[in-house]
Write an enzyme that holds these catalytic residues in place. Structure first.
Site, PDB file in Angstrom:
ATOM      1  N   LYS A 110       9.414  -5.921   2.623  1.00 45.09           N
ATOM      2  CA  LYS A 110       8.908  -7.307   2.618  1.00 45.09           C
ATOM      3  C   LYS A 110      10.063  -8.288   2.533  1.00 45.09           C
ATOM      4  O   LYS A 110      10.068  -9.318   3.209  1.00 45.09           O
ATOM      5  CB  LYS A 110       7.912  -7.504   1.479  1.00 45.09           C
ATOM      6  CG  LYS A 110       6.658  -6.719   1.783  1.00 45.09           C
ATOM      7  CD  LYS A 110       5.434  -7.188   1.054  1.00 45.09           C
ATOM      8  CE  LYS A 110       4.195  -6.522   1.646  1.00 45.09           C
ATOM      9  NZ  LYS A 110       3.511  -5.610   0.749  1.00 45.09           N
ATOM     10  N   LYS A 189       3.291   1.841  12.665  1.00 47.84           N
ATOM     11  CA  LYS A 189       2.257   2.221  11.700  1.00 47.84           C
ATOM     12  C   LYS A 189       1.071   1.258  11.827  1.00 47.84           C
ATOM     13  O   LYS A 189       1.288   0.046  11.930  1.00 47.84           O
ATOM     14  CB  LYS A 189       2.837   2.139  10.282  1.00 47.84           C
ATOM     15  CG  LYS A 189       1.807   2.328   9.190  1.00 47.84           C
ATOM     16  CD  LYS A 189       2.352   1.916   7.843  1.00 47.84           C
ATOM     17  CE  LYS A 189       1.381   1.581   6.838  1.00 47.84           C
ATOM     18  NZ  LYS A 189       0.429   1.012   6.313  1.00 47.84           N
ATOM     19  N   LYS A 192      -2.956  -3.729   8.674  1.00 47.68           N
ATOM     20  CA  LYS A 192      -3.581  -5.063   8.757  1.00 47.68           C
ATOM     21  C   LYS A 192      -2.530  -6.114   9.043  1.00 47.68           C
ATOM     22  O   LYS A 192      -2.768  -7.079   9.757  1.00 47.68           O
ATOM     23  CB  LYS A 192      -4.223  -5.415   7.412  1.00 47.68           C
ATOM     24  CG  LYS A 192      -5.526  -4.757   7.147  1.00 47.68           C
ATOM     25  CD  LYS A 192      -5.884  -4.929   5.664  1.00 47.68           C
ATOM     26  CE  LYS A 192      -6.092  -3.594   5.006  1.00 47.68           C
ATOM     27  NZ  LYS A 192      -6.038  -3.580   3.562  1.00 47.68           N
TER      28      LYS A 192
HETATM   29  P1  ADP Z   1      -2.569  -1.903   5.389  1.00 50.34           P
HETATM   30  O1  ADP Z   1      -1.192  -1.335   5.616  1.00 50.34           O
HETATM   31  O2  ADP Z   1      -3.361  -1.963   6.642  1.00 50.34           O
HETATM   32  O3  ADP Z   1      -2.530  -3.230   4.655  1.00 50.34           O
HETATM   33  P2  ADP Z   1      -3.324  -0.785   2.865  1.00 50.34           P
HETATM   34  O4  ADP Z   1      -1.927  -0.975   2.388  1.00 50.34           O
HETATM   35  O5  ADP Z   1      -4.409  -1.621   2.306  1.00 50.34           O
HETATM   36  O6  ADP Z   1      -3.334  -0.888   4.457  1.00 50.34           O
HETATM   37  O7  ADP Z   1      -3.675   0.749   2.672  1.00 50.34           O
HETATM   38  C1  ADP Z   1      -4.864   1.299   2.139  1.00 50.34           C
HETATM   39  C2  ADP Z   1      -4.783   2.805   2.184  1.00 50.34           C
HETATM   40  O8  ADP Z   1      -4.726   3.254   3.531  1.00 50.34           O
HETATM   41  C3  ADP Z   1      -3.519   3.366   1.515  1.00 50.34           C
HETATM   42  O9  ADP Z   1      -3.830   4.590   0.918  1.00 50.34           O
HETATM   43  C4  ADP Z   1      -2.574   3.572   2.655  1.00 50.34           C
HETATM   44  O10 ADP Z   1      -1.632   4.578   2.395  1.00 50.34           O
HETATM   45  C5  ADP Z   1      -3.526   3.967   3.771  1.00 50.34           C
HETATM   46  N1  ADP Z   1      -3.024   3.545   5.072  1.00 50.34           N
HETATM   47  C6  ADP Z   1      -2.914   2.294   5.551  1.00 50.34           C
HETATM   48  N2  ADP Z   1      -2.440   2.282   6.803  1.00 50.34           N
HETATM   49  C7  ADP Z   1      -2.224   3.582   7.136  1.00 50.34           C
HETATM   50  C8  ADP Z   1      -1.747   4.245   8.299  1.00 50.34           C
HETATM   51  N3  ADP Z   1      -1.397   3.572   9.379  1.00 50.34           N
HETATM   52  N4  ADP Z   1      -1.641   5.576   8.278  1.00 50.34           N
HETATM   53  C9  ADP Z   1      -1.995   6.275   7.169  1.00 50.34           C
HETATM   54  N5  ADP Z   1      -2.473   5.714   6.056  1.00 50.34           N
HETATM   55  C10 ADP Z   1      -2.592   4.389   6.027  1.00 50.34           C
END
Ligand code: ADP
Ligand code: TRP
Length: 325
Positions: A110, A189, A192
């Site tokens: 970040k 990856k 959101k």
């Molecule tokens: P984002 O990166 O979309 O904001 P979050 O950080 O809210 O998602 O992640 C919520 C859960 O989903 C966590 O356990 C995270 O490790 C998993 N997760 C999010 N994006 C991925 C991805 N692209 N591949 C695998 N796991 C993911």
């Protein structure tokens, strides 16, 4: 076995969240003692509009219920309904070396993106450690990006126990190797924050648009394609069993495959897969009171558990000064 995990209410759920974390949590309900929560305190690090955070929180709960979280089989609640977690965060902060937090990848990423960090962002992993330790989580199902955060929770718990005795349970990350990182439609990856997601509960048109824009290379139709380098193959595989995956691999390796055709099939598969969940979501959308009741009942159970742990923590740390009376 206590299994526990949380998700931020910071936007629409995508298939990366589902396959790496939510689907597995829902499966754990049947075999273990599951705590599942919506981490709205964490979301304060990114969502600064109050109304949006409140709406996102309720929507995240609706989505989780629609995907199959069963409040009769698990403890399902909103993080801030058990504010003891912030008390534990402060106590744990005093056993958390600054260097440990400075090494957190998510924090460093970040900063590298130019975000000017505040203390909330910096101490995010301590709050997450408190989430896990407050409910004595043993196994924490997450995607690979969260592995380090769970390891930080481990380190903090070990340090705390060294100082105060065996009070905290040492947790372990639980990562499914097959879906450790789900790629987004642009090959990074799926996240959101990168605008590259396939959302589970979006309108059909939006899902179609996302699927049709999955990156592909420029291999001509009459040439074989490499499945192992293909984002389309990786995403499609999430929905396939072993045999189906082998069949798709053969199709990639056989000249004549058109990426456009595969995308159309994948779109149909996604709609099919999520159809029952999408239907249930409509139900909960129209029964928000019921959802709030479920969350409140869940918070009651979580509070009881949190209260027991905090009693021990307050005692060993000396916060319960009455004990010397
Ligand atoms: P984002 O990166 O979309 O904001 P979050 O950080 O809210 O998602 O992640 C919520 C859960 O989903 C966590 O356990 C995270 O490790 C998993 N997760 C999010 N994006 C991925 C991805 N692209 N591949 C695998 N796991 C993911
Ligand atoms: N940091 C996690 C994420 O972004 C969410 C989270 C907060 C969490 N507290 C947790 C995950 C406790 C597992 C356990 O996905």
């Amino acid at each position: 076995m206590r299994v526990l995990s949380g998700i931020q209410p910071s936007g629409s759920l995508h298939i990366g969240n589902y396959f790496a974390m939510m689907k597995r949590m829902i499966e754990y309900q049947n075999s273990s003692d599951l705590f599942c929560f919506i981490v709205n305190y964490h979301a304060l690090t990114t969502v600064i509009d109050g109304k949006t955070l409140a709406e996102n929180t309720l929507n995240a709960a609706i989505d989780f219920l629609s995907l199959g979280i069963d409040p009769n089989k698990s403890v399902f609640f909103v993080q801030s309904d058990v504010p003891e977690v912030t008390e534990l965060t402060w106590i744990l902060s005093n056993q958390t070396p600054v260097g440990l937090l400075q090494r957190a990848h998510s924090y460093k990423d970040k900063i590298a993106k130019g975000i000017s960090p505040n203390h909330g962002l910096f101490s995010y992993p301590v709050l997450m450690a408190a989430d896990i330790l407050l409910y004595s989580g043993e196994k924490v199902p997450v995607g690979k990006d969260q592995k380090q955060h769970v390891e930080i929770a481990r380190d903090i718990a070990i340090k705390f126990n060294n100082v105060y005795g065996d009070v905290l349970v040492i947790p372990e990350p639980d990562i499914d190797k097959n879906v450790a990182t789900v790629p987004g439609i642009d090959g990074q990856k799926m996240s959101k924050s990168y605008n590259n997601t396939i959302k589970i509960f979006a309108r059909e048109k939006e899902i179609k648009k996302a699927v049709m824009s999955i990156v592909t290379d420029s291999t001509p139709v009459d040439q074989p394609k490499d499945p192992d380098k293909s984002v389309l193959f990786k995403i499609y595989s999430l929905f396939l069993d072993k045999n189906e995956k082998e069949q798709l691999r053969d199709r990639f390796l056989t000249p004549g495959l058109r990426y456009g055709d595969v995308k159309k099939e994948l779109f149909a598969r996604i709609m099919d897969y999520f159809a029952p969940f999408r239907e249930r979501q409509q139900y909960y959308m129209n029964h928000r009171e019921e959802v709030i009741n479920i969350l409140e009942k869940g918070a009651e159970k979580a509070k009881e558990e949190a209260g027991n742990l905090m009693e021990k923590v307050r005692s060993v740390t000396g916060l319960n000064y009455r004990e010397v009376r």
